[in-house]
Design an enzyme around this catalytic site. Structure first.
Site, PDB file in Angstrom:
ATOM      1  N   THR A 134       0.822  -1.203   0.000  1.00  0.00           N
ATOM      2  CA  THR A 134       0.000   0.000   0.000  1.00  0.00           C
ATOM      3  C   THR A 134       0.865   1.267   0.000  1.00  0.00           C
ATOM      4  OG1 THR A 134      -1.423   1.291   1.482  1.00  0.00           O
ATOM      5  CG2 THR A 134      -0.095  -0.374   2.514  1.00  0.00           C
ATOM      6  N   ASP A 135       0.276   2.371  -0.454  1.00  0.00           N
ATOM      7  CA  ASP A 135       1.010   3.647  -0.382  1.00  0.00           C
ATOM      8  C   ASP A 135       1.103   4.151   1.060  1.00  0.00           C
ATOM      9  OD1 ASP A 135      -1.631   4.417  -0.005  1.00  0.00           O
ATOM     10  OD2 ASP A 135      -1.664   5.930  -1.583  1.00  0.00           O
ATOM     11  N   GLU A 136       0.323   3.544   1.973  1.00  0.00           N
ATOM     12  CA  GLU A 136       0.297   4.050   3.355  1.00  0.00           C
ATOM     13  C   GLU A 136       1.633   3.852   4.067  1.00  0.00           C
ATOM     14  OE1 GLU A 136      -3.378   3.316   5.473  1.00  0.00           O
ATOM     15  OE2 GLU A 136      -4.480   3.102   3.590  1.00  0.00           O
ATOM     16  N   TYR A 182      -1.552  -0.644  11.001  1.00  0.00           N
ATOM     17  CA  TYR A 182      -1.727  -1.314   9.706  1.00  0.00           C
ATOM     18  C   TYR A 182      -0.535  -1.039   8.789  1.00  0.00           C
ATOM     19  CZ  TYR A 182      -3.202  -1.650   4.795  1.00  0.00           C
ATOM     20  OH  TYR A 182      -3.248  -1.908   3.442  1.00  0.00           O
ATOM     21  N   LYS A 186       2.406  -3.495   7.285  1.00  0.00           N
ATOM     22  CA  LYS A 186       2.640  -3.671   5.844  1.00  0.00           C
ATOM     23  C   LYS A 186       4.080  -3.288   5.496  1.00  0.00           C
ATOM     24  CE  LYS A 186       0.169  -4.648   2.896  1.00  0.00           C
ATOM     25  NZ  LYS A 186      -0.231  -5.968   2.320  1.00  0.00           N
ATOM     26  N   ASN A 281     -12.044  13.845   1.495  1.00  0.00           N
ATOM     27  CA  ASN A 281     -13.138  12.936   1.871  1.00  0.00           C
ATOM     28  C   ASN A 281     -14.505  13.598   1.707  1.00  0.00           C
ATOM     29  OD1 ASN A 281     -11.350  10.903   2.513  1.00  0.00           O
ATOM     30  ND2 ASN A 281     -11.345  11.321   4.703  1.00  0.00           N
TER      31      ASN A 281
HETATM   32  P1  NAD Z   1      -9.580  -7.384   2.317  1.00  0.00           P
HETATM   33  O1  NAD Z   1      -9.575  -7.134   3.800  1.00  0.00           O
HETATM   34  O2  NAD Z   1     -10.822  -7.090   1.549  1.00  0.00           O
HETATM   35  O3  NAD Z   1      -9.195  -8.895   2.035  1.00  0.00           O
HETATM   36  C1  NAD Z   1      -8.176  -9.555   2.730  1.00  0.00           C
HETATM   37  C2  NAD Z   1      -8.311 -11.053   2.479  1.00  0.00           C
HETATM   38  O4  NAD Z   1      -7.228 -11.713   3.168  1.00  0.00           O
HETATM   39  C3  NAD Z   1      -9.608 -11.651   3.013  1.00  0.00           C
HETATM   40  O5  NAD Z   1     -10.172 -12.519   2.060  1.00  0.00           O
HETATM   41  C4  NAD Z   1      -9.159 -12.434   4.259  1.00  0.00           C
HETATM   42  O6  NAD Z   1      -9.971 -13.575   4.533  1.00  0.00           O
HETATM   43  C5  NAD Z   1      -7.748 -12.834   3.868  1.00  0.00           C
HETATM   44  N1  NAD Z   1      -6.910 -13.087   5.059  1.00  0.00           N
HETATM   45  C6  NAD Z   1      -6.765 -12.264   6.142  1.00  0.00           C
HETATM   46  N2  NAD Z   1      -5.943 -12.849   7.030  1.00  0.00           N
HETATM   47  C7  NAD Z   1      -5.548 -14.044   6.493  1.00  0.00           C
HETATM   48  C8  NAD Z   1      -4.692 -15.102   6.927  1.00  0.00           C
HETATM   49  N3  NAD Z   1      -4.087 -15.047   8.136  1.00  0.00           N
HETATM   50  N4  NAD Z   1      -4.498 -16.154   6.113  1.00  0.00           N
HETATM   51  C9  NAD Z   1      -5.115 -16.224   4.898  1.00  0.00           C
HETATM   52  N5  NAD Z   1      -5.965 -15.277   4.448  1.00  0.00           N
HETATM   53  C10 NAD Z   1      -6.168 -14.191   5.234  1.00  0.00           C
HETATM   54  O7  NAD Z   1      -8.340  -6.547   1.762  1.00  0.00           O
HETATM   55  P2  NAD Z   1      -8.165  -5.797   0.364  1.00  0.00           P
HETATM   56  O8  NAD Z   1      -8.673  -4.416   0.498  1.00  0.00           O
HETATM   57  O9  NAD Z   1      -8.654  -6.661  -0.730  1.00  0.00           O
HETATM   58  O10 NAD Z   1      -6.572  -5.712   0.307  1.00  0.00           O
HETATM   59  C11 NAD Z   1      -5.812  -6.764  -0.271  1.00  0.00           C
HETATM   60  C12 NAD Z   1      -4.345  -6.408  -0.213  1.00  0.00           C
HETATM   61  O11 NAD Z   1      -4.102  -5.203  -0.917  1.00  0.00           O
HETATM   62  C13 NAD Z   1      -3.815  -6.181   1.203  1.00  0.00           C
HETATM   63  O12 NAD Z   1      -2.525  -6.727   1.286  1.00  0.00           O
HETATM   64  C14 NAD Z   1      -3.790  -4.670   1.339  1.00  0.00           C
HETATM   65  O13 NAD Z   1      -2.782  -4.273   2.249  1.00  0.00           O
HETATM   66  C15 NAD Z   1      -3.455  -4.261  -0.089  1.00  0.00           C
HETATM   67  N6  NAD Z   1      -3.941  -2.932  -0.492  1.00  0.00           N
HETATM   68  C16 NAD Z   1      -5.260  -2.578  -0.308  1.00  0.00           C
HETATM   69  C17 NAD Z   1      -5.720  -1.334  -0.744  1.00  0.00           C
HETATM   70  C18 NAD Z   1      -7.162  -0.936  -0.600  1.00  0.00           C
HETATM   71  O14 NAD Z   1      -7.507   0.198  -0.907  1.00  0.00           O
HETATM   72  N7  NAD Z   1      -8.060  -1.812  -0.195  1.00  0.00           N
HETATM   73  C19 NAD Z   1      -4.823  -0.457  -1.362  1.00  0.00           C
HETATM   74  C20 NAD Z   1      -3.488  -0.841  -1.536  1.00  0.00           C
HETATM   75  C21 NAD Z   1      -3.066  -2.084  -1.109  1.00  0.00           C
HETATM   76  P1  TYD Z   2     -10.778   3.898   4.580  1.00  0.00           P
HETATM   77  O1  TYD Z   2     -11.763   3.489   3.543  1.00  0.00           O
HETATM   78  O2  TYD Z   2     -10.827   3.253   5.922  1.00  0.00           O
HETATM   79  O3  TYD Z   2      -9.327   3.754   3.915  1.00  0.00           O
HETATM   80  P2  TYD Z   2      -7.864   4.228   4.477  1.00  0.00           P
HETATM   81  O4  TYD Z   2      -7.972   4.594   5.903  1.00  0.00           O
HETATM   82  O5  TYD Z   2      -7.028   2.996   4.271  1.00  0.00           O
HETATM   83  O6  TYD Z   2      -7.453   5.365   3.597  1.00  0.00           O
HETATM   84  O7  TYD Z   2     -10.925   5.466   4.802  1.00  0.00           O
HETATM   85  C1  TYD Z   2     -10.790   6.396   3.743  1.00  0.00           C
HETATM   86  C2  TYD Z   2     -10.861   7.797   4.335  1.00  0.00           C
HETATM   87  O8  TYD Z   2     -12.176   8.020   4.848  1.00  0.00           O
HETATM   88  C3  TYD Z   2      -9.906   8.008   5.516  1.00  0.00           C
HETATM   89  O9  TYD Z   2      -9.400   9.336   5.456  1.00  0.00           O
HETATM   90  C4  TYD Z   2     -10.809   7.843   6.732  1.00  0.00           C
HETATM   91  C5  TYD Z   2     -12.158   8.333   6.251  1.00  0.00           C
HETATM   92  N1  TYD Z   2     -13.342   7.669   6.861  1.00  0.00           N
HETATM   93  C6  TYD Z   2     -14.370   8.448   7.421  1.00  0.00           C
HETATM   94  O10 TYD Z   2     -14.313   9.692   7.436  1.00  0.00           O
HETATM   95  N2  TYD Z   2     -15.440   7.794   7.962  1.00  0.00           N
HETATM   96  C7  TYD Z   2     -15.546   6.428   7.975  1.00  0.00           C
HETATM   97  O11 TYD Z   2     -16.548   5.891   8.489  1.00  0.00           O
HETATM   98  C8  TYD Z   2     -14.482   5.655   7.397  1.00  0.00           C
HETATM   99  C9  TYD Z   2     -14.556   4.152   7.384  1.00  0.00           C
HETATM  100  C10 TYD Z   2     -13.419   6.324   6.828  1.00  0.00           C
END
Ligand code: NAD
Ligand code: TYD
Length: 376
Positions: A134-136, A182, A186, A281
Site C-alpha cells: 500500500t502507499d500508506e 496497519y 505492511k 473525503n
Molecule cells: P480485504 O480485507 O478485503 O481482504 C483480505 C483477504 O485476506 C480476506 O479474504 C481475508 O480472509 C484474507 N486473510 C486475512 N488474514 C488471512 C490469513 N491469516 N491467512 C489467509 N488469508 C487471510 O483486503 P483488500 O482491500 O482486498 O486488500 C488486499 C491487499 O491489498 C492487502 O494486502 C492490502 O494491504 C493491499 N492494499 C489494499 C488497498 C485498498 O484500498 N483496499 C490499497 C493498496 C493495497
Molecule cells: P478507509 O476506507 O478506511 O481507507 P484508508 O484509511 O485505508 O485510507 O478510509 C478512507 C478515508 O475516509 C480516511 O481518510 C478515513 C475516512 N473515513 C471516514 O471519514 N469515515 C468512515 O466511516 C471511514 C470508514 C473512513
C-alpha cells in the site's frame, strides 16, 4: 509459470485478481488461498468457482507447514500475495492481529517458498513472489495547498477540474514512514520481501497502490459503508473535518496492473500504482450522496442531513497521493476509467447487489459496527 497461488483471493482486491487470472489464463492453475476471516467471502467469486483452472484452499498464511506442503503438492511457480488484515481502524484497536497476519504470515510464505524453490534443480529460475502493498507505508504528505491546485499530472483516472492538494507525491524512492499499526505491519512485510531477494536471491516484486474502490469491498471502508448507509438513511460518520485526502483507483485497474507487473515487471523492483486522482473525503462524500440520491430517485440533497462529523481517527494521515509515472512509462499501464464513471458503476453495483451487502451487514458484523461507532 503455470501453477499460481493468489493469497487473500476471497477479499476485495484479491477476488478481482483471481477473476482476471482465471478468465484470462485458462492454461494456468489458479489456487485461491484464503483463511476466510470476516473480510473473506466466497460469494465474491460465484461466477468463476466452477472453472476447471480454479481451486479454493482454506488456509491461514501463518501455517508454515501447511503452506510448505501446498507448495510441493501443487508445484507452485508463482505467488501473488494479497492476504492481509487491511482496515486501519481495526489496526488501531487490535495491532497484534495485524503483526501476526501481515508480518509473520508474509514471512511464513517467504520461508516456505524459499525452502521449496531452493530444493528444485532449476532453483529460482522462472519463479516469482509478488507482494501487494500500500502507499500508506510512505506515511502522510503535506496539504500545503488546502484549496487545491492544478495537478502536475493528467491521467484518465482523474476527472476534469481535479486537483492536487500539495506539491509532493509518493515516489518509489520515498522513504518509508508508516504511522498506523496497519501501515507499520505492511511496511515490515515489504522489508521482509526485499530482504529475501537481497539475501537469498528470491525473485520478488513489491507494488504500492493507492486507495481502491469498486464492487465487493467490505462495507467497513469509506465508499461501500457510505453507499449502504445512505440507502438505509443511517448516519454518515465523517472523521474530523472530512478534509483528509485520499487518491482513489478503480479496483479493476489495480488488478490489470498486477497482471502486467506479475508478467512483465522487473525482479527486485518496486512499482507505485495510482491514477493521480486525489479527493478530499468530504468532496467525495458529496459525490456519493448526489449519485445515490439520483439513482434512487430522491430529491437532490435529500441525504445531506445524514452527514455526521465524529471524533477523528487517531493519527489520521492527512494526504496520500501516488506518482505512478514509472509504471506508466516503463510498462505502459494506465487507468481505464475516469472517477465519475467509476463511482457511478460502483454505486450502481452496491445498489443492485443488496443481497450481497445484507449477508455481510447482518448478524455479527452489525454488532461490531455498532460497537465501533459507539461514542465516536
Ligand atoms: P480485504 O480485507 O478485503 O481482504 C483480505 C483477504 O485476506 C480476506 O479474504 C481475508 O480472509 C484474507 N486473510 C486475512 N488474514 C488471512 C490469513 N491469516 N491467512 C489467509 N488469508 C487471510 O483486503 P483488500 O482491500 O482486498 O486488500 C488486499 C491487499 O491489498 C492487502 O494486502 C492490502 O494491504 C493491499 N492494499 C489494499 C488497498 C485498498 O484500498 N483496499 C490499497 C493498496 C493495497
Ligand atoms: P478507509 O476506507 O478506511 O481507507 P484508508 O484509511 O485505508 O485510507 O478510509 C478512507 C478515508 O475516509 C480516511 O481518510 C478515513 C475516512 N473515513 C471516514 O471519514 N469515515 C468512515 O466511516 C471511514 C470508514 C473512513
Amino acid at each position: 509459470m503455470k501453477n499460481i497461488v493468489i493469497t487473500g483471493g476471497a477479499g476485495f482486491i484479491g477476488s478481482h485478481v483471481v477473476r482476471l487470472f482465471v478468465n484470462k489464463y485458462p492454461q494456468y492453475n489458479i489456487i485461491n488461498l484464503d483463511k476466510l476471516t470476516y473480510a473473506g467471502n466466497l460469494a465474491n467469486l460465484k461466477d468463476i468457482e466452477d472453472k476447471p483452472n480454479y481451486k479454493f484452499v482454506k488456509m491461514d498464511i501463518c501455517d508454515f507447514e501447511a503452506f510448505y506442503q501446498l507448495m510441493q503438492d501443487e508445484k507452485i511457480d508463482g505467488i501473488i500475495h494479497l492476504a492481509a488484515e487491511s482496515h486501519v481502524d481495526r489496526s488501531i484497536k487490535d495491532p497484534f492481529t495485524f503483526a501476526r497476519t501481515n508480518v509473520m504470515g508474509t514471512l511464513s510464505l517467504l520461508q516456505a517458498a524459499k525452502l521449496y524453490w531452493e530444493s528444485l534443480p532449476e532453483k529460482y529460475e522462472g519463479k516469482r513472489f509478488y507482494h501487494i502493498s500500500t502507499d500508506e507505508v510512505y506515511g502522510a504528505l503535506k496539504m500545503n495547498h488546502p484549496e487545491g491546485i492544478e495537478p502536475p499530472f493528467k491521467t484518465v483516472a482523474s476527472s476534469e477540474g481535479h486537483k492536487a492538494y500539495g506539491d509532493d507525491f509518493f515516489y518509489e524512492t520515498t522513504k518509508y514512514n508508516p504511522h498506523s499499526p496497519y501501515s507499520a505491519a505492511k511496511a515490515s512485510s515489504d522489508h521482509f520481501v526485499r530482504a529475501y531477494h537481497d539475501t537469498y536471491g528470491m525473485p520478488t516484486i513489491v507494488t504500492n497502490c493507492s486507495n481502491n474502490y469498486g464492487p465487493y469491498q467490505f462495507p467497513e471502508k469509506l465508499i461501500p459503508l457510505f453507499i449502504n448507509n445512505i440507502r438505509h438513511r443511517k448516519p454518515l460518520p465523517v472523521y474530523g473535518k472530512g478534509e483528509n485526502v485520499r487518491d482513489w483507483l478503480y479496483v479493476e485497474d489495480h488488478a490489470r496492473a498486477i497482471d502486467l507487473i506479475f508478467h512483465e515487471g522487473k525482479i527486485a523492483e518496486t512499482y507505485n500504482i495510482g491514477g493521480f486522482n486525489e479527493w478530499k473525503n468530504i468532496d467525495l462524500i458529496m459525490v456519493m450522496i448526489k449519485t445515490v440520491d439520483r439513482i434512487l430517485g430522491n430529491p437532490e440533497g435529500a441525504s445531506l442531513d445524514l452527514i455526521t462529523y465524529v471524533t477523528d481517527r487517531l493519527g489520521h494521515d492527512a494526504r496520500y497521493a501516488i506518482d505512478s509515472t514509472k509504471l506508466q512509462k516503463e510498462l505502459g499501464w494506465e487507468p481505464s476509467l475516469q472517477f465519475e464513471e467509476g463511482i457511478e458503476k460502483t454505486v450502481r453495483w452496491y445498489l443492485d447487489n443488496q443481497e450481497w451487502m445484507d449477508n455481510i451487514t447482518s448478524g455479527e458484523y452489525e454488532k461490531y459496527y455498532e460497537e465501533m461507532y459507539k461514542g465516536r
